[in-house]
Design a protein around this motif. Structure first.
Motif, PDB file in Angstrom:
ATOM      1  N   LYS A   1      -5.290  -4.081  -5.965  1.00  0.00           N
ATOM      2  CA  LYS A   1      -5.110  -4.192  -4.436  1.00  0.00           C
ATOM      3  C   LYS A   1      -4.133  -5.512  -4.440  1.00  0.00           C
ATOM      4  O   LYS A   1      -4.724  -6.299  -5.133  1.00  0.00           O
ATOM      5  CB  LYS A   1      -6.134  -4.335  -3.623  1.00  0.00           C
ATOM      6  CG  LYS A   1      -5.939  -4.147  -2.073  1.00  0.00           C
ATOM      7  CD  LYS A   1      -6.990  -4.221  -1.294  1.00  0.00           C
ATOM      8  CE  LYS A   1      -6.743  -4.296   0.182  1.00  0.00           C
ATOM      9  NZ  LYS A   1      -5.857  -3.186   0.814  1.00  0.00           N
ATOM     10  N   PHE A   2      -3.031  -5.134  -3.569  1.00  0.00           N
ATOM     11  CA  PHE A   2      -2.267  -6.781  -3.312  1.00  0.00           C
ATOM     12  C   PHE A   2      -3.000  -7.265  -2.275  1.00  0.00           C
ATOM     13  O   PHE A   2      -3.202  -6.605  -0.907  1.00  0.00           O
ATOM     14  CB  PHE A   2      -0.885  -6.425  -3.235  1.00  0.00           C
ATOM     15  CG  PHE A   2      -0.136  -5.934  -4.105  1.00  0.00           C
ATOM     16  CD1 PHE A   2       0.390  -6.970  -4.973  1.00  0.00           C
ATOM     17  CD2 PHE A   2       0.024  -4.696  -4.741  1.00  0.00           C
ATOM     18  CE1 PHE A   2       0.987  -6.683  -5.810  1.00  0.00           C
ATOM     19  CE2 PHE A   2       0.717  -4.284  -5.636  1.00  0.00           C
ATOM     20  CZ  PHE A   2       1.448  -5.184  -6.243  1.00  0.00           C
ATOM     21  N   LEU A   3      -3.278  -8.508  -2.137  1.00  0.00           N
ATOM     22  CA  LEU A   3      -4.041  -9.238  -1.113  1.00  0.00           C
ATOM     23  C   LEU A   3      -3.265 -10.477  -0.725  1.00  0.00           C
ATOM     24  O   LEU A   3      -2.623 -11.113  -1.634  1.00  0.00           O
ATOM     25  CB  LEU A   3      -5.394  -9.706  -1.772  1.00  0.00           C
ATOM     26  CG  LEU A   3      -6.375  -8.817  -2.123  1.00  0.00           C
ATOM     27  CD1 LEU A   3      -7.424  -9.465  -2.603  1.00  0.00           C
ATOM     28  CD2 LEU A   3      -6.687  -7.897  -0.913  1.00  0.00           C
ATOM     29  N   ALA A   4      -3.318 -10.781   0.604  1.00  0.00           N
ATOM     30  CA  ALA A   4      -2.602 -11.907   1.101  1.00  0.00           C
ATOM     31  C   ALA A   4      -3.710 -13.024   0.875  1.00  0.00           C
ATOM     32  O   ALA A   4      -4.678 -13.006   0.648  1.00  0.00           O
ATOM     33  CB  ALA A   4      -2.380 -11.943   2.769  1.00  0.00           C
ATOM     34  N   PRO A   5      -3.204 -14.381   0.403  1.00  0.00           N
ATOM     35  CA  PRO A   5      -3.898 -15.591   0.365  1.00  0.00           C
ATOM     36  C   PRO A   5      -5.007 -15.731   1.227  1.00  0.00           C
ATOM     37  O   PRO A   5      -6.065 -16.115   0.626  1.00  0.00           O
ATOM     38  CB  PRO A   5      -2.995 -16.782   0.102  1.00  0.00           C
ATOM     39  CG  PRO A   5      -1.520 -16.145   0.042  1.00  0.00           C
ATOM     40  CD  PRO A   5      -1.640 -14.884   0.524  1.00  0.00           C
TER      41      PRO A   5
ATOM     42  N   GLU B   1      -1.704  -9.532  -6.707  1.00  0.00           N
ATOM     43  CA  GLU B   1      -2.488  -8.161  -7.084  1.00  0.00           C
ATOM     44  C   GLU B   1      -3.710  -8.722  -7.835  1.00  0.00           C
ATOM     45  O   GLU B   1      -3.671  -9.419  -8.726  1.00  0.00           O
ATOM     46  CB  GLU B   1      -1.589  -7.208  -8.146  1.00  0.00           C
ATOM     47  CG  GLU B   1      -2.110  -6.090  -8.404  1.00  0.00           C
ATOM     48  CD  GLU B   1      -1.407  -5.216  -9.534  1.00  0.00           C
ATOM     49  OE1 GLU B   1      -1.268  -4.107  -9.241  1.00  0.00           O
ATOM     50  OE2 GLU B   1      -1.156  -5.682 -10.496  1.00  0.00           O
ATOM     51  N   VAL B   2      -4.871  -7.902  -7.317  1.00  0.00           N
ATOM     52  CA  VAL B   2      -6.184  -8.427  -8.026  1.00  0.00           C
ATOM     53  C   VAL B   2      -6.572  -6.877  -8.508  1.00  0.00           C
ATOM     54  O   VAL B   2      -6.493  -5.926  -7.820  1.00  0.00           O
ATOM     55  CB  VAL B   2      -7.360  -8.968  -7.044  1.00  0.00           C
ATOM     56  CG1 VAL B   2      -6.508 -10.363  -6.556  1.00  0.00           C
ATOM     57  CG2 VAL B   2      -7.321  -8.156  -5.990  1.00  0.00           C
ATOM     58  N   GLU B   3      -7.580  -6.978  -9.459  1.00  0.00           N
ATOM     59  CA  GLU B   3      -8.373  -5.907  -9.793  1.00  0.00           C
ATOM     60  C   GLU B   3      -9.840  -6.044  -9.494  1.00  0.00           C
ATOM     61  O   GLU B   3     -10.507  -7.048  -9.860  1.00  0.00           O
ATOM     62  CB  GLU B   3      -8.102  -5.473 -11.412  1.00  0.00           C
ATOM     63  CG  GLU B   3      -8.807  -4.132 -11.870  1.00  0.00           C
ATOM     64  CD  GLU B   3      -8.596  -3.890 -13.140  1.00  0.00           C
ATOM     65  OE1 GLU B   3      -9.371  -4.404 -14.231  1.00  0.00           O
ATOM     66  OE2 GLU B   3      -7.598  -3.191 -13.520  1.00  0.00           O
ATOM     67  N   LEU B   4     -10.288  -5.193  -8.855  1.00  0.00           N
ATOM     68  CA  LEU B   4     -11.937  -5.250  -8.448  1.00  0.00           C
ATOM     69  C   LEU B   4     -12.762  -4.312  -9.204  1.00  0.00           C
ATOM     70  O   LEU B   4     -12.275  -3.180  -8.977  1.00  0.00           O
ATOM     71  CB  LEU B   4     -11.841  -5.097  -6.882  1.00  0.00           C
ATOM     72  CG  LEU B   4     -11.223  -6.074  -5.822  1.00  0.00           C
ATOM     73  CD1 LEU B   4     -11.087  -5.640  -4.465  1.00  0.00           C
ATOM     74  CD2 LEU B   4     -11.574  -7.671  -6.154  1.00  0.00           C
ATOM     75  N   GLY B   5     -14.004  -4.798  -9.188  1.00  0.00           N
ATOM     76  CA  GLY B   5     -14.956  -3.772  -9.844  1.00  0.00           C
ATOM     77  C   GLY B   5     -15.857  -3.542  -8.609  1.00  0.00           C
ATOM     78  O   GLY B   5     -16.648  -4.549  -8.327  1.00  0.00           O
ATOM     79  N   LEU B   6     -16.120  -2.450  -8.226  1.00  0.00           N
ATOM     80  CA  LEU B   6     -16.877  -2.103  -7.229  1.00  0.00           C
ATOM     81  C   LEU B   6     -17.884  -1.207  -7.496  1.00  0.00           C
ATOM     82  O   LEU B   6     -18.017  -0.167  -8.242  1.00  0.00           O
ATOM     83  CB  LEU B   6     -16.034  -1.424  -6.103  1.00  0.00           C
ATOM     84  CG  LEU B   6     -14.818  -2.154  -5.556  1.00  0.00           C
ATOM     85  CD1 LEU B   6     -13.917  -1.263  -4.553  1.00  0.00           C
ATOM     86  CD2 LEU B   6     -15.285  -3.708  -4.802  1.00  0.00           C
ATOM     87  N   VAL B   7     -19.211  -1.444  -6.689  1.00  0.00           N
ATOM     88  CA  VAL B   7     -20.358  -0.258  -6.750  1.00  0.00           C
ATOM     89  C   VAL B   7     -20.218   0.250  -5.328  1.00  0.00           C
ATOM     90  O   VAL B   7     -20.636  -0.602  -4.398  1.00  0.00           O
ATOM     91  CB  VAL B   7     -21.525  -1.125  -7.174  1.00  0.00           C
ATOM     92  CG1 VAL B   7     -22.596  -0.090  -7.022  1.00  0.00           C
ATOM     93  CG2 VAL B   7     -21.479  -1.448  -8.530  1.00  0.00           C
ATOM     94  N   VAL B   8     -19.915   1.314  -5.236  1.00  0.00           N
ATOM     95  CA  VAL B   8     -19.788   2.079  -3.861  1.00  0.00           C
ATOM     96  C   VAL B   8     -21.048   2.974  -3.742  1.00  0.00           C
ATOM     97  O   VAL B   8     -21.599   3.774  -4.381  1.00  0.00           O
ATOM     98  CB  VAL B   8     -18.641   2.915  -3.709  1.00  0.00           C
ATOM     99  CG1 VAL B   8     -18.252   3.479  -2.491  1.00  0.00           C
ATOM    100  CG2 VAL B   8     -17.308   2.206  -4.348  1.00  0.00           C
ATOM    101  N   THR B   9     -21.593   2.818  -2.262  1.00  0.00           N
ATOM    102  CA  THR B   9     -22.648   3.583  -1.926  1.00  0.00           C
ATOM    103  C   THR B   9     -22.073   4.885  -1.389  1.00  0.00           C
ATOM    104  O   THR B   9     -21.398   4.914  -0.386  1.00  0.00           O
ATOM    105  CB  THR B   9     -23.510   2.798  -1.029  1.00  0.00           C
ATOM    106  OG1 THR B   9     -23.899   1.418  -1.618  1.00  0.00           O
ATOM    107  CG2 THR B   9     -24.939   3.577  -0.396  1.00  0.00           C
TER     108      THR B   9
ATOM    109  N   THR C   1       0.731  -1.346  -0.086  1.00  0.00           N
ATOM    110  CA  THR C   1       0.057   0.055   0.032  1.00  0.00           C
ATOM    111  C   THR C   1       1.120   1.286  -0.071  1.00  0.00           C
ATOM    112  O   THR C   1       2.229   1.008  -0.057  1.00  0.00           O
ATOM    113  CB  THR C   1      -1.025  -0.133   1.212  1.00  0.00           C
ATOM    114  OG1 THR C   1      -1.936   0.989   1.053  1.00  0.00           O
ATOM    115  CG2 THR C   1      -0.053   0.321   2.619  1.00  0.00           C
ATOM    116  N   THR C   2       0.275   2.491  -0.039  1.00  0.00           N
ATOM    117  CA  THR C   2       1.044   3.358  -0.043  1.00  0.00           C
ATOM    118  C   THR C   2       0.521   4.443   1.348  1.00  0.00           C
ATOM    119  O   THR C   2      -0.554   4.305   1.653  1.00  0.00           O
ATOM    120  CB  THR C   2       0.955   4.257  -1.250  1.00  0.00           C
ATOM    121  OG1 THR C   2      -0.554   4.810  -1.292  1.00  0.00           O
ATOM    122  CG2 THR C   2       1.272   3.498  -2.331  1.00  0.00           C
TER     123      THR C   2
END
Length: 266
Positions: free
Chosen positions: A230-234, A209-217, A176-177
């Protein structure tokens, strides 16, 4: 704890010493009384009490046992540095307190300087929580810079210190940053639904690293769509499957940057 043990040993030595001294210097009060009566007077209770209490003191001042009764780290580690301990193995020591087992946990610890070391901790764990203490679980630990073979699980309850240690570790690893952490701290807290999930194939320090499509409220109930990498742990991949609801943060002036928050030990 060491001082308490030393005091207990000193008192025991004094009690036994006084008993022996009294016995060898005893003077019979009459010609019919044996000199050996000096060994069987009420002073005989002193070594018995000493030999009974010393093992009890040592047992209750053992590693992890005092913390189980007080709910606090030992004074030695209370002001120690906060690191991140990843559980490598757990085994019971055979000791129990109120039917709760003492376990020895082997950790791989990442210190505040980013360096890793192996250490162990002993603690009393309720039977209902024993299954939660498994390899891969990350816990905040307290350690001493000059002694890295032993740690204590952080019992201070200071969530901010633990979160800071996690954040610094993720920044060092490039997961992350500081900018994203700022969004998580200052941004609007809301929820988002995962619409899509794809793996880019990039791996960084064991994180994919995964790419997520999100619908944010938004707070007013309206929604907007965005994509997040985002980089994710298994162990956290299961939290972002399609259809899952995740916690998210964003700044109103820049809805294109959304940060999601996932549990470390889910």
């Amino acid at each position: 704890m060491r001082k308490i043990r030393l005091v207990a040993l000193a008192l025991a030595a004094a009690a036994i010493g006084y008993y022996v001294y009294h016995a060898v210097t005893y003077v019979p009060t009459s010609e019919y009384e044996s000199a050996g009566m000096g060994w069987v007077g009420f002073e005989m209770a002193l070594p018995i009490i000493a030999l009974t209490l010393v093992p009890i003191v040592f047992a209750f001042t053992g590693e992890g046992i005092a913390a189980a009764f007080t709910g606090h780290n030992s004074s030695e580690f209370r002001a120690g540095l906060t690191g991140l301990g990843t559980v490598e193995s757990v085994r019971q020591t055979g000791l129990t307190v109120n039917d709760q087992p003492q376990v020895r946990v082997e950790f791989s610890v990442e210190g505040v300087d980013g360096k890793s070391f192996h250490a162990a901790a002993k603690l009393i764990v309720p039977l209902t929580e024993l299954a939660l203490l498994r390899p891969g679980v990350v816990l905040p630990v307290r350690y001493l810079p000059g002694r890295t073979d032993k740690v204590e699980v952080d019992l201070s309850g200071d969530a901010s210190a633990a979160q800071h240690a996690i954040n610094e570790s993720l920044i060092r690893k490039g997961i992350t940053t500081a900018h994203k952490l700022d969004i998580a701290e200052r941004g609007i807290a809301t929820q988002a639904v995962v619409q899509s999930l794809s793996v880019t194939g990039m791996i960084r320090d064991g994180y994919s690293e995964v790419e997520l499509g999100l619908v944010v409220t938004r707070p007013d109930g309206s929604t907007f769509a965005t994509r997040v990498t985002k980089f994710l742990a298994p162990s956290t991949v299961g939290q972002v499957q399609v259809g899952r609801i995740v916690r998210a943060h964003y700044l109103p002036e820049n809805e294109s940057e959304v940060v999601i928050a996932l549990a470390v030990n889910a």
